[in-house]
Motif scaffolding. Structure first.
Motif, PDB file in Angstrom:
ATOM      1  N   GLY A 185       0.692  -1.224   0.187  1.00  0.00           N
ATOM      2  CA  GLY A 185      -0.251  -0.248   0.170  1.00  0.00           C
ATOM      3  C   GLY A 185       1.137   1.664  -0.101  1.00  0.00           C
ATOM      4  O   GLY A 185       0.290   1.873  -0.335  1.00  0.00           O
ATOM      5  N   ASP A 186       2.202   1.045  -0.062  1.00  0.00           N
ATOM      6  CA  ASP A 186       3.089   2.316  -0.019  1.00  0.00           C
ATOM      7  C   ASP A 186       2.796   3.188  -1.617  1.00  0.00           C
ATOM      8  O   ASP A 186       3.057   2.258  -2.415  1.00  0.00           O
ATOM      9  N   LEU A 187       3.052   3.995  -1.351  1.00  0.00           N
ATOM     10  CA  LEU A 187       3.121   4.735  -3.119  1.00  0.00           C
ATOM     11  C   LEU A 187       4.146   4.308  -3.760  1.00  0.00           C
ATOM     12  O   LEU A 187       3.881   4.300  -4.987  1.00  0.00           O
ATOM     13  N   THR A 188       5.250   5.022  -3.083  1.00  0.00           N
ATOM     14  CA  THR A 188       6.344   4.388  -4.030  1.00  0.00           C
ATOM     15  C   THR A 188       6.657   2.825  -3.997  1.00  0.00           C
ATOM     16  O   THR A 188       7.106   2.825  -5.886  1.00  0.00           O
ATOM     17  N   GLU A 189       6.799   2.171  -3.404  1.00  0.00           N
ATOM     18  CA  GLU A 189       6.875   1.091  -3.936  1.00  0.00           C
ATOM     19  C   GLU A 189       5.551   1.070  -4.356  1.00  0.00           C
ATOM     20  O   GLU A 189       5.865  -0.617  -5.467  1.00  0.00           O
ATOM     21  N   GLY A 190       4.572   1.098  -4.445  1.00  0.00           N
ATOM     22  CA  GLY A 190       3.221   1.146  -5.214  1.00  0.00           C
ATOM     23  C   GLY A 190       3.772   1.215  -6.753  1.00  0.00           C
ATOM     24  O   GLY A 190       3.971   0.475  -7.958  1.00  0.00           O
ATOM     25  N   LEU A 191       4.430   2.759  -6.965  1.00  0.00           N
ATOM     26  CA  LEU A 191       5.011   2.827  -8.291  1.00  0.00           C
ATOM     27  C   LEU A 191       5.895   2.141  -8.703  1.00  0.00           C
ATOM     28  O   LEU A 191       6.015   1.886 -10.280  1.00  0.00           O
ATOM     29  N   PHE A 192       6.992   1.682  -7.922  1.00  0.00           N
ATOM     30  CA  PHE A 192       7.609   0.434  -8.575  1.00  0.00           C
ATOM     31  C   PHE A 192       6.650  -0.844  -9.190  1.00  0.00           C
ATOM     32  O   PHE A 192       7.522  -1.106 -10.400  1.00  0.00           O
ATOM     33  N   ALA A 193       6.253  -1.537  -8.320  1.00  0.00           N
ATOM     34  CA  ALA A 193       5.662  -2.328  -9.006  1.00  0.00           C
ATOM     35  C   ALA A 193       4.761  -2.394 -10.147  1.00  0.00           C
ATOM     36  O   ALA A 193       4.227  -2.802 -11.525  1.00  0.00           O
ATOM     37  N   ALA A 194       3.728  -0.785  -9.881  1.00  0.00           N
ATOM     38  CA  ALA A 194       3.184  -0.624 -11.144  1.00  0.00           C
ATOM     39  C   ALA A 194       4.032  -0.112 -12.895  1.00  0.00           C
ATOM     40  O   ALA A 194       4.085  -0.873 -14.002  1.00  0.00           O
ATOM     41  N   GLU A 195       5.320   0.926 -12.570  1.00  0.00           N
ATOM     42  CA  GLU A 195       5.937   0.674 -13.919  1.00  0.00           C
ATOM     43  C   GLU A 195       6.617  -0.604 -13.798  1.00  0.00           C
ATOM     44  O   GLU A 195       7.238  -0.898 -15.055  1.00  0.00           O
ATOM     45  N   LEU A 196       7.473  -1.965 -12.936  1.00  0.00           N
ATOM     46  CA  LEU A 196       7.867  -2.656 -13.247  1.00  0.00           C
ATOM     47  C   LEU A 196       6.899  -3.891 -14.146  1.00  0.00           C
ATOM     48  O   LEU A 196       6.894  -5.091 -14.961  1.00  0.00           O
ATOM     49  N   THR A 197       5.288  -3.735 -13.633  1.00  0.00           N
ATOM     50  CA  THR A 197       4.159  -4.600 -14.396  1.00  0.00           C
ATOM     51  C   THR A 197       4.680  -3.759 -15.714  1.00  0.00           C
ATOM     52  O   THR A 197       4.000  -5.030 -16.970  1.00  0.00           O
ATOM     53  N   VAL A 198       3.755  -2.905 -16.203  1.00  0.00           N
ATOM     54  CA  VAL A 198       3.977  -2.120 -17.266  1.00  0.00           C
ATOM     55  C   VAL A 198       5.081  -2.486 -17.951  1.00  0.00           C
ATOM     56  O   VAL A 198       5.093  -3.055 -19.417  1.00  0.00           O
ATOM     57  N   ALA A 199       6.330  -2.728 -17.445  1.00  0.00           N
ATOM     58  CA  ALA A 199       7.230  -3.256 -18.719  1.00  0.00           C
ATOM     59  C   ALA A 199       7.823  -4.650 -19.108  1.00  0.00           C
ATOM     60  O   ALA A 199       8.162  -5.310 -20.074  1.00  0.00           O
ATOM     61  N   CYS A 200       7.533  -5.146 -17.950  1.00  0.00           N
ATOM     62  CA  CYS A 200       7.151  -6.433 -18.320  1.00  0.00           C
ATOM     63  C   CYS A 200       6.202  -6.967 -19.138  1.00  0.00           C
ATOM     64  O   CYS A 200       6.184  -7.976 -19.613  1.00  0.00           O
ATOM     65  N   GLY A 201       4.716  -6.612 -18.894  1.00  0.00           N
ATOM     66  CA  GLY A 201       3.597  -7.028 -19.658  1.00  0.00           C
ATOM     67  C   GLY A 201       3.840  -6.951 -20.642  1.00  0.00           C
ATOM     68  O   GLY A 201       3.687  -7.226 -22.399  1.00  0.00           O
ATOM     69  N   ARG A 202       4.893  -5.490 -20.932  1.00  0.00           N
ATOM     70  CA  ARG A 202       5.428  -5.312 -22.835  1.00  0.00           C
ATOM     71  C   ARG A 202       6.145  -6.211 -23.436  1.00  0.00           C
ATOM     72  O   ARG A 202       5.817  -6.378 -23.878  1.00  0.00           O
ATOM     73  N   ARG A 211      -1.678  -9.555 -16.736  1.00  0.00           N
ATOM     74  CA  ARG A 211      -2.953  -9.011 -16.669  1.00  0.00           C
ATOM     75  C   ARG A 211      -3.283  -8.660 -15.522  1.00  0.00           C
ATOM     76  O   ARG A 211      -3.715  -7.897 -15.130  1.00  0.00           O
ATOM     77  N   THR A 212      -3.056  -9.965 -14.597  1.00  0.00           N
ATOM     78  CA  THR A 212      -3.605 -10.144 -13.451  1.00  0.00           C
ATOM     79  C   THR A 212      -3.265  -8.863 -12.430  1.00  0.00           C
ATOM     80  O   THR A 212      -3.632  -8.778 -11.692  1.00  0.00           O
ATOM     81  N   GLN A 213      -2.042  -9.103 -12.740  1.00  0.00           N
ATOM     82  CA  GLN A 213      -1.016  -8.322 -11.722  1.00  0.00           C
ATOM     83  C   GLN A 213      -1.841  -6.756 -11.758  1.00  0.00           C
ATOM     84  O   GLN A 213      -1.660  -5.714 -11.271  1.00  0.00           O
TER      85      GLN A 213
END
Length: 237
Positions: A185-202, A211-213
């Motif tokens: 639920g942390d902002l920065t850790e969440g941003l890391f997770a989101a950008e890594l998800t976008v990178a790995c998804g692509r 897609r689940t993530q």
């Protein structure tokens, strides 16, 4: 005596001229790693230099002729250290991480510390636990710095998305790390997770786990994290 004097002037001189450079060349060959920021001695010297530059300035703040000369030198040194070249190097990674931690102790040098710590990340040579710990340590530096957090997250994500082949890291390990970062639920850790998800998804062309993530990140408690997740689409209309 004159002949002896002539030999003393010319004989040794000729030998020194002929063999001196060879000795120097031989000495240089014995030190193939000279000049590279690797090893314990290099790390110690680098951290000493960074500390001196970070703490040794008390004047010339926004002056007409000079403005923080030591800080400008520190910026130049940090920029040089983050110019990556060559394959992953564990010793270089350790030196960069220690340099980043040295600067992290100075409030107004956190952006430079973050740059060094980001450059020390090598997902391909780090297990899930090690990578997660490094990202949590990095995230902790972004308290009260949401703009820096967003920039750092994009840099971390781009590092994975545009990595060559296996240098991006193991997808399963990255998925585990992302899930753990997103779950706090942390902002920065969440941003890391989101950008890594976008990178790995692509990179994986949006396989099922990514897609689940992404769906889970669209329910994150922090609006900035949700914004990143909603800005990415897994299929175009």
């Amino acid at each position: 005596m004159a002949a002896l004097g002539a030999r003393s002037r010319h004989g040794p001189g000729r030998r020194a001229h002929r063999h001196g450079p060879a000795r120097n060349l031989e000495f240089r060959r014995r030190r193939p790693g000279r000049g590279r920021p690797a090893g314990e001695q290099a790390a110690t010297a680098l951290n000493r230099a960074l500390t001196l530059l970070a703490t040794g300035e008390t004047a010339d703040d926004a002056g007409a002729e000079r403005d923080r000369p030591a800080r400008q030198r520190l910026h130049a040194l940090a920029d040089a250290l983050t110019r990556r070249s060559g394959p992953p190097d564990r010793s270089r990674r350790a030196v960069l991480a220690e340099a980043g931690r040295t600067l992290a102790g100075h409030r107004d040098l956190v952006p430079q510390a973050v740059s060094l710590l980001v450059e020390s990340l090598e997902p391909a040579s780090m297990g899930a636990d090690e990578l997660h710990a490094a990202l949590v340590e990095l995230a902790a530096l972004h308290a009260d710095r949401p703009a820096l957090a967003a920039r750092t997250a994009r840099t971390v994500g781009n590092g994975v998305q545009f990595a060559r082949g296996a240098e991006a890291g193991d997808p399963e390990a990255l998925l585990d790390v992302v899930a753990r970062l997103a779950g706090t639920g942390d902002l920065t850790e969440g941003l890391f997770a989101a950008e890594l998800t976008v990178a790995c998804g692509r990179r994986t062309e949006w396989t099922g786990p990514w897609r689940t993530q992404l769906r889970m990140l669209r329910r994150h408690p922090c609006g900035d994290v949700r914004d990143v997740a909603y800005a990415q689409f897994t299929a175009a209309e």
